[in-house]
Motif scaffolding. Structure first.
Motif, PDB file in Angstrom:
ATOM      1  N   ASN A  78     130.977   7.958  31.127  1.00 49.94           N
ATOM      2  CA  ASN A  78     131.376   6.606  30.754  1.00 49.94           C
ATOM      3  C   ASN A  78     132.843   6.555  30.320  1.00 49.94           C
ATOM      4  N   ILE A  79     133.470   7.706  30.154  1.00 47.03           N
ATOM      5  CA  ILE A  79     134.884   7.762  29.779  1.00 47.03           C
ATOM      6  C   ILE A  79     135.714   7.586  31.057  1.00 47.03           C
ATOM      7  N   ARG A  92     137.216   4.993  24.324  1.00 46.44           N
ATOM      8  CA  ARG A  92     135.957   5.496  24.883  1.00 46.44           C
ATOM      9  C   ARG A  92     135.682   6.928  24.438  1.00 46.44           C
ATOM     10  N   VAL A  93     136.724   7.771  24.414  1.00 51.11           N
ATOM     11  CA  VAL A  93     136.552   9.155  23.954  1.00 51.11           C
ATOM     12  C   VAL A  93     136.034   9.149  22.526  1.00 51.11           C
ATOM     13  N   MET A 143     136.596  20.026  25.489  1.00 47.22           N
ATOM     14  CA  MET A 143     135.965  20.043  26.817  1.00 47.22           C
ATOM     15  C   MET A 143     135.782  18.633  27.358  1.00 47.22           C
ATOM     16  N   ILE A 144     135.313  17.718  26.514  1.00 49.01           N
ATOM     17  CA  ILE A 144     135.065  16.341  26.952  1.00 49.01           C
ATOM     18  C   ILE A 144     136.371  15.639  27.296  1.00 49.01           C
ATOM     19  N   MET A 145     137.393  15.809  26.463  1.00 48.67           N
ATOM     20  CA  MET A 145     138.683  15.169  26.762  1.00 48.67           C
ATOM     21  C   MET A 145     139.272  15.729  28.051  1.00 48.67           C
ATOM     22  N   LEU A 163     144.948  15.591  21.383  1.00 50.39           N
ATOM     23  CA  LEU A 163     144.952  14.136  21.497  1.00 50.39           C
ATOM     24  C   LEU A 163     146.335  13.572  21.167  1.00 50.39           C
ATOM     25  N   ASP A 164     146.991  14.122  20.153  1.00 54.61           N
ATOM     26  CA  ASP A 164     148.345  13.679  19.804  1.00 54.61           C
ATOM     27  C   ASP A 164     149.328  13.964  20.944  1.00 54.61           C
TER      28      ASP A 164
END
Length: 103
Positions: free
Chosen positions: A13-14, A28-29, A74-76, A98-99
């Protein structure tokens, strides 16, 4: 625990990050990681390294952070094209990763 199909549906869904949809991608993440209770490493700093004097609670907290960090990364990375992913320096912390993407 979530079933494999539920986890897959959440992750899929991301949207794929394409350079123009960072805000929606990050939203979404964060939703997916939050719903899966994997956002701990993004909300909390890692505790100091464990020692012989560390308590069971400290050990459990570090283990929770490590799992959250590993799964978040892993998901990102799953939702980032290889070209973008390869341009970002390898980071061991999800919050730092993320940054880097935000910049």
């Amino acid at each position: 625990m979530d079933s494999a199909s539920s986890i897959s549906a959440n992750v899929n869904n991301i949207p794929v990050l394409n350079g123009t949809n960072f805000k929606k991608w990050k939203e979404r993440v964060m939703i997916v990681l939050g719903c899966m209770d994997l956002d701990y490493a993004l909300r909390e700093d890692r505790l100091a390294n464990l020692t012989n004097a560390s308590t069971a609670k400290q050990s459990a907290t570090v283990e929770k952070w490590e799992r959250s960090n590993r799964m978040s990364l892993m998901i990102m990375k799953h939702s980032i094209p290889e070209a973008i992913n390869g341009a970002i320096p390898e980071k061991s912390r999800a919050k730092t990763f993320l940054d880097q993407i935000a910049n």
